[in-house]
Enzyme design. Sequence first.
Site, PDB file in Angstrom:
ATOM      1  N   TYR A 112       0.852  -1.193   0.000  1.00  0.00           N
ATOM      2  CA  TYR A 112       0.000   0.000   0.000  1.00  0.00           C
ATOM      3  C   TYR A 112       0.888   1.244   0.000  1.00  0.00           C
ATOM      4  CZ  TYR A 112      -3.348  -3.508   1.585  1.00  0.00           C
ATOM      5  OH  TYR A 112      -4.127  -4.623   1.692  1.00  0.00           O
ATOM      6  N   ARG A 115       2.238   2.561   3.861  1.00  0.00           N
ATOM      7  CA  ARG A 115       2.524   1.685   4.996  1.00  0.00           C
ATOM      8  C   ARG A 115       3.247   0.421   4.529  1.00  0.00           C
ATOM      9  NH1 ARG A 115      -2.420   2.307   3.282  1.00  0.00           N
ATOM     10  NH2 ARG A 115      -3.929   0.612   3.113  1.00  0.00           N
ATOM     11  N   CYS A 124       6.622 -18.389  16.264  1.00  0.00           N
ATOM     12  CA  CYS A 124       5.398 -18.067  16.999  1.00  0.00           C
ATOM     13  C   CYS A 124       5.372 -18.941  18.242  1.00  0.00           C
ATOM     14  CB  CYS A 124       4.167 -18.407  16.174  1.00  0.00           C
ATOM     15  SG  CYS A 124       4.041 -17.412  14.723  1.00  0.00           S
ATOM     16  N   CYS A 128      -0.670 -21.891  14.537  1.00  0.00           N
ATOM     17  CA  CYS A 128      -2.112 -22.028  14.294  1.00  0.00           C
ATOM     18  C   CYS A 128      -2.291 -22.842  13.024  1.00  0.00           C
ATOM     19  CB  CYS A 128      -2.737 -20.651  14.123  1.00  0.00           C
ATOM     20  SG  CYS A 128      -2.269 -19.528  15.437  1.00  0.00           S
ATOM     21  N   CYS A 131      -2.967 -20.877   9.744  1.00  0.00           N
ATOM     22  CA  CYS A 131      -2.077 -19.743   9.467  1.00  0.00           C
ATOM     23  C   CYS A 131      -1.877 -19.543   7.961  1.00  0.00           C
ATOM     24  CB  CYS A 131      -0.728 -19.964  10.129  1.00  0.00           C
ATOM     25  SG  CYS A 131       0.409 -18.617   9.786  1.00  0.00           S
ATOM     26  N   ARG A 133       0.532 -17.858   6.666  1.00  0.00           N
ATOM     27  CA  ARG A 133       1.973 -17.902   6.345  1.00  0.00           C
ATOM     28  C   ARG A 133       2.573 -19.238   6.742  1.00  0.00           C
ATOM     29  NH1 ARG A 133       2.405 -12.423   8.677  1.00  0.00           N
ATOM     30  NH2 ARG A 133       1.825 -11.020   6.993  1.00  0.00           N
ATOM     31  N   ASP A 292      -7.725 -17.253   3.597  1.00  0.00           N
ATOM     32  CA  ASP A 292      -6.933 -17.153   2.359  1.00  0.00           C
ATOM     33  C   ASP A 292      -6.840 -18.500   1.636  1.00  0.00           C
ATOM     34  OD1 ASP A 292      -6.380 -14.471   2.669  1.00  0.00           O
ATOM     35  OD2 ASP A 292      -4.646 -14.866   3.960  1.00  0.00           O
ATOM     36  N   ASP A 329      -8.845 -10.882   1.329  1.00  0.00           N
ATOM     37  CA  ASP A 329      -7.508 -10.436   0.924  1.00  0.00           C
ATOM     38  C   ASP A 329      -7.314 -10.953  -0.496  1.00  0.00           C
ATOM     39  OD1 ASP A 329      -5.184  -9.060   1.389  1.00  0.00           O
ATOM     40  OD2 ASP A 329      -4.850 -10.007   3.340  1.00  0.00           O
ATOM     41  N   LYS A 336      -6.595  -5.883   0.717  1.00  0.00           N
ATOM     42  CA  LYS A 336      -7.870  -6.246   1.347  1.00  0.00           C
ATOM     43  C   LYS A 336      -9.039  -5.573   0.637  1.00  0.00           C
ATOM     44  CE  LYS A 336      -5.436  -6.479   5.643  1.00  0.00           C
ATOM     45  NZ  LYS A 336      -4.242  -5.788   5.064  1.00  0.00           N
TER      46      LYS A 336
HETATM   47  S1  SF4 Z   1      -1.647 -17.110  12.710  1.00  0.00           S
HETATM   48 FE1  SF4 Z   1       0.368 -17.760  11.972  1.00  0.00          FE
HETATM   49  S2  SF4 Z   1       1.700 -16.016  12.338  1.00  0.00           S
HETATM   50 FE2  SF4 Z   1      -0.138 -15.726  13.606  1.00  0.00          FE
HETATM   51  S3  SF4 Z   1       0.387 -16.650  15.583  1.00  0.00           S
HETATM   52 FE3  SF4 Z   1      -0.651 -18.204  14.398  1.00  0.00          FE
HETATM   53  S4  SF4 Z   1       1.010 -19.325  13.408  1.00  0.00           S
HETATM   54 FE4  SF4 Z   1       1.856 -17.414  14.102  1.00  0.00          FE
END
Ligand code: SF4
Length: 427
Positions: A112, A115, A124, A128, A131, A133, A292, A329, A336
């Site tokens: 953008y 930013r 992390c 998750c 996630c 990524r 995503d 996204d 977004k």
């Molecule tokens: S969503 Fe992905 S980047 Fe965010 S805390 Fe969970 S594992 Fe880590």
Amino acid sequence: MSAQFLSVNAKKHEGWLDWRWQLRNRIQSVDELYEYVNLTADEKQNIHMASDVFPMAITPYYASLINKADPQCPIRLQCIPDYRELIEGQSDMDDPLNEDSDSPVPGLTHRYPDRVLLLVTNECSMYCRHCTRKRKVGDNNTSIMDRDINQGIDYIKKHPEIRDVLLSGGDPLILPNACLERILRKVREIPHVQVIRIGTRVPVVMPQRITPELARMIKRYHPVWINTHFNHPREFTPDSIRALARLADAGIPLGNQTVLLRGINDCPMIIKKLVHLLVKSRVRPYYLYQCDLSRGIEHFRTPVAKGIEIMESLIGHTSGFCVPTYVVDAPGGGGKIPVLPNYQLSMTNTKTVLRNYEGVICVYDEPKNADFVCPPACAICKDHNIRHESVGLEELFDPQKQVISLVPEGNLRKARYTVRESKAHGY
Ligand code: SF4
């Protein structure tokens, strides 16, 4: 989780309240799960297979929120690997948001105009399962080095248009205070950076990390905003509520980004309860994200229609500041895109027809003399025009540019026209 359950765990594990203990004792193998969840032999085998490809790490605190006996427990589904992560979805991509292509230097995304996203770690406290990524998080081969962070900071220094820097990762709050402070100080020293933001899931999965020292340290670099990532009302516990209060008391504006996840929170009632709990803890629901197209998370995706249904049940039905912006996204890196139920039914030069959340249809009379010319001496406008080029649709409104249409790259009609023009001119 009840306070009683917390104290049982705190008693059983001496370091429970210390975030470093939580990190050191993350659950990374199936055998370590026995204390927190009942698993059949098949389920164990599935976890083995999925975690070989996408690693598992769960803080004991977050694992303790699992309802042992419920295979559909929303906490369990967010942290325990599932064989469906290995099923290749037809739309799966490694980098659906095209972050790599928008990276002028490693670890920094400049998508953008004003930013940037600065990745400060790949680690992390918990991985998750949904996630976006997934391809990078926890991967030792793609670690972010100090050298990369410094390069990113140098890039920001050279770009005076950047007024907002989002520290992300991984999870920036997994860094020790001294390390995080070094980064915050360097970014804060850049005169044109007005706002620093931190994206973190720590208040949800390891709230012990939000110590008074951390909150005091961040406060020194204000204005710093924090966006956290609560997905379900069950993630509100005495510990996470205390962590949020500590950040809010340090004057840090708090926002929350929820990901819409099938079988976890894809229900208007769950999201409504979640946004009410957020606001009660002084956290503004900021985004509701459509999941995503990342590899390994297809089973979490809902149709966009589900998001619209949820927004229908929020807008007008509860306070405006409880309502997040629902966004997709854009695959391929368009950023977004807000998606809303349709409230505008029709329009003429003199009237706009709208409907409200109850289905009431009303007409808004447009003003009779709507022509308005900006005063040419407006200082804000002058300053803006000196600093900024109009972008995208803005160009159509820009009197300096006189653009009458925007044509997507590769448009066939345009290509035919160019060939005809060339021939006519004998090129
Ligand atoms: S969503 Fe992905 S980047 Fe965010 S805390 Fe969970 S594992 Fe880590």
